[in-house]
Design an enzyme around this catalytic site. Structure first.
Site, PDB file in Angstrom:
ATOM      1  N   GLU A   1      18.145  -1.933 -75.202  1.00 38.53           N
ATOM      2  CA  GLU A   1      18.146  -2.825 -74.052  1.00 38.53           C
ATOM      3  C   GLU A   1      17.024  -3.853 -74.192  1.00 38.53           C
ATOM      4  OE1 GLU A   1      19.251  -4.654 -71.886  1.00 38.53           O
ATOM      5  OE2 GLU A   1      19.816  -3.351 -70.222  1.00 38.53           O
TER       6      GLU A   1
ATOM      7  N   HIS B   1      26.477   1.525 -71.508  1.00 40.71           N
ATOM      8  CA  HIS B   1      26.213   2.914 -71.123  1.00 40.71           C
ATOM      9  C   HIS B   1      26.510   3.162 -69.643  1.00 40.71           C
ATOM     10  CE1 HIS B   1      22.527   2.150 -68.808  1.00 40.71           C
ATOM     11  NE2 HIS B   1      22.192   1.283 -69.753  1.00 40.71           N
TER      12      HIS B   1
END
Length: 237
Positions: A87, A9
């Site tokens: 994450e 990202h």
């Protein structure tokens, strides 16, 4: 032959503020949005035709994938979201400024928490500001309260094996828009990177990593589409 495109990202607000983000749903900055679009433009320029995309349930990864697909002219590509691509969970470090945390606990200890393969940070206390069990996207899920890179890999790999790998074995070209550590877990698995080496593998934001695979999903080649922002890659073969 199958092709895998990994896309970390774009820059998030807490990346900018140097804070441990983990599972906190922080959005992209304007720079992060630009990085995501640039990633899509690079995919388009490389002539890569995607069949399907996968992402986490975190906004910064979802928006990165959507912005990249749009910039690539492939916004029609189906996208599957799953929390197992999230994450790494930073436990009790979540939300803390990295520099201030080093001052409090010592640089060496924070480095161990961040960079060791199998030592997690202290667990996140339940019921606090960052109690992810209250978030409906995780309803009914058995959630961690902290993770090392090793336990992140333990979370990611079953999803890889059941959802993503079968698509690749069918010859598809797949985009995974996710996070530094969930993507690092995939890289470790594919390239068989040793435990003490994977923690040093850096994946830059918004720079598509294209991995060519054989029928057994062994890498035959790998390259970043933005060579100027590339990081060293594990050896192929």
């Amino acid at each position: 032959m199958p092709v895998l495109v990994l896309l970390r990202h774009g820059q998030s607000q807490w990346n900018l503020e140097n804070r441990f983000t983990g599972w906190v749903d922080v959005d992209l900055t304007a720079e992060g949005e630009a990085q995501a679009r640039k990633g899509g433009e690079l995919i388009k320029a490389a002539g890569i035709n995607l069949d399907e995309a996968f992402t986490s349930v975190q906004t910064r990864a979802i928006r990165t994938g959507n912005l990249a697909l749009d910039a690539a002219g492939q916004s029609f590509v189906p996208v599957t979201k799953d929390w197992r691509l999230n994450e790494r969970h930073y436990g009790g470090l979540t939300g803390l400024n990295k520099a201030e945390t080093a001052q409090k606990h010592g640089e060496e200890q924070v480095t161990i928490w961040r960079r060791s393969y199998d030592i997690p940070p202290p667990p996140l206390a339940p019921g606090g500001e960052y109690d992810f069990g209250k978030d409906r996207r995780y309803a009914g899920k058995d959630l961690p309260d902290t993770e090392s890179l090793k336990t992140t890999l333990t979370r990611v790999l079953p999803y890889w094996e059941t959802a993503i790998a079968p698509k690749l074995k069918a010859g598809e070209t797949i985009l995974v828009a996710a996070h530094g550590n969930s993507l690092r877990a995939i890289v470790k698995h594919l390239f068989d990177v040793p435990d003490d080496k994977i923690v040093h593998v850096e994946i830059p934001t918004g720079n598509p990593l294209v991995i060519d695979l054989d029928a057994d999903l062994k890498p035959t080649g790998a390259r970043y589409l933005d060579a100027a922002r590339a990081q060293p890659l594990p050896a192929v073969g």
